[in-house]
Design a protein around this motif. Sequence first.
Motif: not given
Length: 451
Positions: A295-300, A306-313, A315-326
């Motif tokens: 099972t390979p390592p995985m990532s965004g 490489n965009s402003a949409l990602a968190d420090e890890n 992945y797309v930085d979303t509000v978990k209950e609504t799925l809207q970007h923070k």
Amino acid sequence: MALSNSLRQGRRLLCQHRGAVAVAITHHDFSTSSQQQDKHSFKCLIVGGGAGGIAMAAKLARKLGKGQVGLIEPHENHVYQPMWTLVGGGLKKMEQSIRPQSDVMPKNCQWIADTAEKFDPDNNTVVTGKGHEVKYEYLILATGIQLNYHLIKGLPEGFKADPQLCSNYSMFTAPKTFPAIQNFQGGNAIFTFPNTPIKCAGAPQKIMYLAEDYFRKNGKRDSANVIFNTSLGVIFGVKKYADRLTDVYKSRGITVNFKHNLIEVRPEKREAVFEVLESDPKETVTFNYDMLHVTPPMSGVDSVRNSALADENGYVDTVKETLQHKKYPNVFGIGDCTNVPTSKTAAAVAGQCGVLLRTISAVMKGKTPKPRYDGYTSCPLITGYGKAILAEFDFDGQPLETFPFDQGREMRTMYHLKKDIMPEIYWQMLLKGLWNGPRVYRKMMHLGLSR
């Protein structure tokens, strides 16, 4: 060494349906078709034509009408990846998991057969691999997750060298798994789990249980050492199901080594090297293998990371209950590409679809979206031929079971649900925007007493 017949089969499948393009083993190395893009501005733009992207395109195309929804997706084939465990276990054929992307694309959605290379959320723009600038009012990211075999020394090239080296996570290598199980004559059969988030966290165990059951049924079990080397410290993240799976692997004589992360494969020697996590000083341990499922390592995906949409890890930085970007209120995420803290499965996508439609609808009306997503996901944990545990749970790791009986037991009914019913729900309901998960049915079966 020449490619095995099963590996060639995986490649040939990619060329079905009007000369479909090849899918790179790293997943982000996309190829594109020559389909023309005749419009470059949309009310809603979706990036990614997997489960989440197609389901949301179907919902929004119905809601907004023709010409309002665009979807960027380079692949000409759509694949139902949850079936690949069954392919690896000899229960399904790879071609059963594949359909032309054109067959699942909603008719009122414009398909842009290209890659998304750059995101500019400050200017509501996505730049494609062919250099087109696509404008949007609202953006949904459904880019999935990237397979990083190359982070393991000796891979992916090692798959070509050793027929007993396989992985259900790639279309190239999943057809190798069942022949490797069949050709196994004894020794170490090793199954791995990497030190990153992955899609379908139960899948590395599922194929192990199927292999062990196959060895047992075919007189090979006494000479087999079935080993699960996992980077995690537990067998499963939800205690109820972890307790049951612990009983399963112990009763079947499977060795589990926790905190073991695969870092190198030496196919010429049939050796697998693992780092022992949290060891001080750092240690590595080498196992000989007679079958190795990776099972390979995985990532965004790189373009998101490489965009402003990602968190420090990454992945797309979303509000978990609504799925809207923070940060960007007109941007949303769904499925594996987000940092929503739940398992990355098609079932999670189903649970998120209805929530995301309500969220986007509220934002389009200038309203604040209400928190609705509870983290629902499920994992049908196949534990052998004819047996499965249906794990369903929420953000807090609490069981959120649909049926009015204990789903922690191994049952034939749950096996057939996974093998026969879920594929039909996927193709006929989820991809058509008609399935938001089993919440309504759960309430009915629990007489309205369940969430």
